[in-house]
Structure formats: C-alpha cells, structure tokens
Design a protein around this motif. Sequence first.
Motif, PDB file in Angstrom:
ATOM      1  N   ILE B 281       0.875  -1.173   0.000  1.00 52.72           N
ATOM      2  CA  ILE B 281       0.000   0.000   0.000  1.00 52.72           C
ATOM      3  C   ILE B 281       0.907   1.215   0.000  1.00 52.72           C
ATOM      4  N   GLU B 282       1.089   1.786  -1.192  1.00 47.28           N
ATOM      5  CA  GLU B 282       2.125   2.796  -1.378  1.00 47.28           C
ATOM      6  C   GLU B 282       1.989   3.973  -0.432  1.00 47.28           C
ATOM      7  N   MET B 283       0.747   4.388  -0.215  1.00 49.78           N
ATOM      8  CA  MET B 283       0.556   5.586   0.596  1.00 49.78           C
ATOM      9  C   MET B 283       1.093   5.427   2.012  1.00 49.78           C
ATOM     10  N   LEU B 284       1.069   4.208   2.534  1.00 47.35           N
ATOM     11  CA  LEU B 284       1.597   3.994   3.881  1.00 47.35           C
ATOM     12  C   LEU B 284       3.083   4.300   3.928  1.00 47.35           C
ATOM     13  N   ILE B 286       4.614   6.370   2.059  1.00 43.94           N
ATOM     14  CA  ILE B 286       4.765   7.815   1.934  1.00 43.94           C
ATOM     15  C   ILE B 286       4.531   8.504   3.269  1.00 43.94           C
ATOM     16  N   LEU B 287       3.559   8.004   4.001  1.00 37.00           N
ATOM     17  CA  LEU B 287       3.278   8.613   5.296  1.00 37.00           C
ATOM     18  C   LEU B 287       4.237   8.105   6.369  1.00 37.00           C
TER      19      LEU B 287
END
Lengths: 334, 334
Positions: B281-284, B286-287
């Motif tokens: 899950i790419e956004m994880l 990033i965050l």
Amino acid sequence: MKNATISDIAKRAEVSKATVSRVLNSPEKVEQGTRLKIEQIMKELSYTPSATARNLSKQVSSTVGVIVPEISNSFFGELFSGIEEIVNKNDLSLLYCSNDDDEEKDMTALALMDTQRVRGVLYVPAVNYEAVGKRKEIERMLAALKCPVICIDRDIGLPFDTVHFDDKSALRQTVVTLAEKGCSRIAIINGNNRSNVLASERYEGYLEGLKEAGLPLDTSLVFHGEYHRGYAYETTKQLLKRKEQPDAVITCNNSLGRGYLQAVYEMGRQNTYTHVSLDRIEMLDILGISHNYIERDSFELGRRAAELLVGRIAFPERETQNILLEAPLIRETF
Amino acid sequence: MKNATISDIAKRAEVSKATVSRVLNSPEKVEQGTRLKIEQIMKELSYTPSATARNLSKQVSSTVGVIVPEISNSFFGELFSGIEEIVNKNDLSLLYCSNDDDEEKDMTALALMDTQRVRGVLYVPAVNYEAVGKRKEIERMLAALKCPVICIDRDIGLPFDTVHFDDKSALRQTVVTLAEKGCSRIAIINGNNRSNVLASERYEGYLEGLKEAGLPLDTSLVFHGEYHRGYAYETTKQLLKRKEQPDAVITCNNSLGRGYLQAVYEMGRQNTYTHVSLDRIEMLDILGISHNYIERDSFELGRRAAELLVGRIAFPERETQNILLEAPLIRETF
DNA sequence: CTGAAAGCGCTTACAG
DNA sequence: CTGAAAGCGCTTACAG
C-alpha cells in the motif's frame, strides 16, 4: 480450423451472399423463412462476421482510439474507465495507446491511429514539449487524420473539441479562500510553467488569486520543477528549514502531493502548514486524516470526452465545443 | 478529403499496385529508382497503408485483445502497462475491453474479440461465477476463438498458457512466519472462497500454513465475504470488540486492506494486531507508516503474460506454459 | 424479396 | 525487377 465466412453460409443455405449479408444488416428485408434458415445455419457454423471485412467494405471503422500518458496513474485509469463506459454504450471498441508524456511516443501513437483508420481519437496530448519543431509535426499529423479528435485535459491550442478542468479558477479560488481564512504566505509547488501548459495554467490561477486577495507575489514561495514526487519532497524539506515560513502550501498534482506528505510526515511536521492538494488522496480519508483538496472527477472527464466524440461523429459539421469542468475546493481543515 | 490509396500512388508513379505494395512489404525486390520515386510520391500524398485492408488481405490481425476486470483499479492498471510495454515492442496494438468481474460482460468482451479477429487475447477471467451454465458458455466461446489465449491472474482451469502469482504459497509462508514470530491466533479476511478461485487459493494457503506451523484452525478467525472495502471495515470493527482477540490479521486484497486500515485507524487501534496485506500500500510508505505485505509485481505479471502470447504466436504448437510468479512476504513490523 | 456484380484497399503467387 | 489477376470477407446499388 478457420472462421466460417458469409460464402459458407450462403452455400449451405442455398442463397446468395447478398441475402446472408441482409440478414445481418437489414433482416426486415428478408423473407422470414429464409431468414430463419440462414440464422439457423449461422448458429450451426458459429458464424460471426469479420469486423475487418465489414469495416473495409463499409469504409468506416467501429473502433475509437485513445491516447493517454500512462494508464497506471489512477487519474488516467479513471479517465479511461469513463471513456469506456460511453464508448461501449455506443457499440464502439477501444484501441489503446500510451504516450508517456513524451512527444516521440505521441507521434508513434498518432501514426498508429492513422494506419488503423479509427473512427475518432480521444487524445490527451503529451505536454513536455521542449522542441517546438516536434509540436508542429504533431499538429501536422493531427490535421492529416481523417477523423474527429477530442482533446482532453490539456489545452494546447488545437482546433478541436476539448474538455478539461478549470484548474485556473480552482487555483484562484483556493488562494482567495486561503486568504480569507487568514493565510497570507501561500506557497505553490508546481510543474514547469514554461514547458508544461497545465503548470502555467495553474500558476496563472495562483497569480490571479493573489491579486484578487490583495496579496503580494513572493517568488520565494513559488516552486516550478517537475511533476514528480521527489521534487516536492526535496522542496518541502527545504521549506521546513527556512526562516521565513509560509502558512499554506498548494501542491499541483498527485505526485507532488505525495512528495509533500512524505516530507512533512518524515519530519513530524504534518500540521505545520495548511495544505491543499490538487485531486483527492483517497488513502488519507481511509486513515482518517483530514485534508483539503481540489476535487476533479476524472471519470466524468472521460465520459464527457467520449460523449463529445460520439456527438461529433453524428454531426461532423457542428461547431467546436469547449467544455470546462468545475473543480471545487473541498475544505476539511480550515 | 479521403486517404490516399495504393492505386493513387500507382497511378501517379506510373507503376502497378503490386509494385507499390512491394515497396511497402519487400522494398529490396524493387529497383532503387522506382522505389525512390514511389516513396517520394507516398510522402507527397502523405500516404499510409490501411491496416484494415492489409489485415483482410493477409488474413492476420496486428492487434491483440486485452480483457481485464477494471482498469481504474491500480493493480490492473499496472498489469495493463506491463502488457503494453511488450506488445508495443512487438509492433502489435491493443484492443481494450473490461469485464467488471461480471460473467455477462465477459461474454460480450469475448464476442468482441471474436468479431475483431484479434491476433490473440490476454485474458483476466471474471471470477464471480455463481452460475456454472455461464462458465460453460464462456469456455465454449474461448474454444471457438481462432487465436491463442493467455489466462492471467486467475486459474480457472482453462487449457491455455497461464501466468499468476503463487498466492497459495505466499499465504502459507505468511502464516508460518507469523507463527514463528509468536502469533498463534491469526485471522484472515478474504473474499468468497466458494465462488471466487482467488479466495479459495488463498484460503488453502492459509490452511496449509496453519498445519505447517502446528496451529489449530479456529473458524471464528476466518472471514469469507466480498472483496470490498466495506466488508473488511465491518469485520474489523466487530473483531476489535471481541473477547477472544486474534494477534494477527491477514487481508487478502487491496480493498480489504483499506477497509481494515479504515477501521483500526477510526478506532485508534492501529497497533492492536500484526497486519499483513496482500499487495503493498504505497501511501503507507509515503506517510512513513511501516507495514507488512505480500509483494506482487503487477507490471511483471503483465509483461510475462504478453511475452507468453508473443511466444505462442511464434510457436503455435509448443507445449502449454504455466508460469507461477513468486510473491514474497515483506516484513517491516515484526 | 432475391441475386449478380462491382467495389472497399490491400497482397501474392504466377508469368514474363 | 514488374504487371495482370485473383483473392481476402464483406456491402450495396441495380435489376428483376
């Protein structure tokens, strides 16, 4: 084993090819008995007409070409879905080609559309044009295409029907609203406003917003780079160290938004600025993190483009349409 | 104005159509002088051969069909990109069709491929088959297709070349590793293991893992529902309230992973369980939120599938290939 | 209501 | 090296 042809059917049914063709194209003109018989035989031989032969004979194609930068970017994936919805409803099929936002590939794609003699093309132009020569060549190719073209998402001044979002207004509105809510130092992280039409439109909106809000332009808050995550990441990290801090940051596409988030989260500074991103970031909602964004319905963009094409096919002589879709600002944190 | 044809060129160049055709197909057989002259005239009239006419005449198509569930899902978007890369390299073009994981649309898509006489089809079968009757019908249509078919991502037991991820091993490995690290109550949130092949494969892997780890099956930790975010969201919320708590949760596709995250974040319980998701899950990242996931390279899946098709076109008689791609477990939190 | 014939834009043996 | 002719699988005026 090869596909059955219309001749096979005709022979078996003891009629002419013309009659078989008629049950395909205007069954009401065929006597019921022979029609039934022919249909029966078609089934037996599991006959399906060849689109290739039909297209050649009728001198029209039943497929529509789509050229987009990259389908793995969800913005274009959704755009493409919207297109497909309308195209399928109109019994057309879809020939896909990407251009990677690269002018060379754009030309290859256009050449393909030409040789395939598609019925029309839905076109998101590559926008990293540095070389004007290539741009001219592309315009020549477009003009040479004997089918309607719909220009999507980027206005590069072509004489076709167009659909895009009103990013300029959206940016202006965003700046004005931020100002109303007390922000006075609004940074913008954007693409290259000299080579990229989208970036320059957005920047113009930003400038208009400042003017409308009575805010001065501070060029130290303006960042023009590449539409890549890394650019926003680096920029934001620099920004966080500055003495003179902005109070708000606008990121001008989804990659830049991700880079910004990466930087502020990495530094533990996620609440430092009021952030507005262009396009919603779904994962933030899922994690329950409120954010502000300019909402652009990319499915709708695709649908409208495809509708434009269908309309243009039906009425080739109608006036050029230019559709501007609204992109409202959604505020969750200010 | 219409497109120039081979006859136009022939007339202008005062040669036969055959000669013009030769400069297109085997220029070395044409005397240099006449070739140059013909090429010159082609340019003047900006002639491009019609793929339709050529395909009909040669009795082969230069386009390949792709059927996927939905392009706006990034997994399939990336798969599609991988396909395109290989297909373009081989001078083929791409006809796109979605099936929405719905068997009716699957049949429509197959009918389109048939009538378009594509060179081959890259096929991600719809998997929500409740009605066996339709499945039979689909198999009949596939068999009737006169071109090679490559079956992607889902093994529904068709006699074609196939590529998919080894989800079963991945799940087994995940359970075993979790157990090694001390987890003994491992929950799984999955699709419907009765109607969906993917779900049943994954569940089998889960069972194998338990056995290998010497853990008992606790059916109160097994959740078979829909591959939708809402299902995982509700399930997780229930789970959080339970008396008998699991210590780990595996979510079996990206929608379920999102639903799980939404629930735990909403309840402020993000560190309650060791979570493993299928797909990154790419956004994880990033965050800066660490997570564990089974990594599947969907671009590679597309590339391999397209290569399989190209190979099959070149060697129609070669043995059926079945490629299983590894999906390694990436641990960041345990 | 039906059939013979020409045509859509190419390719490809065949003959020269 | 080149051309005349037939063919790919359809459609469509035209005549009956």
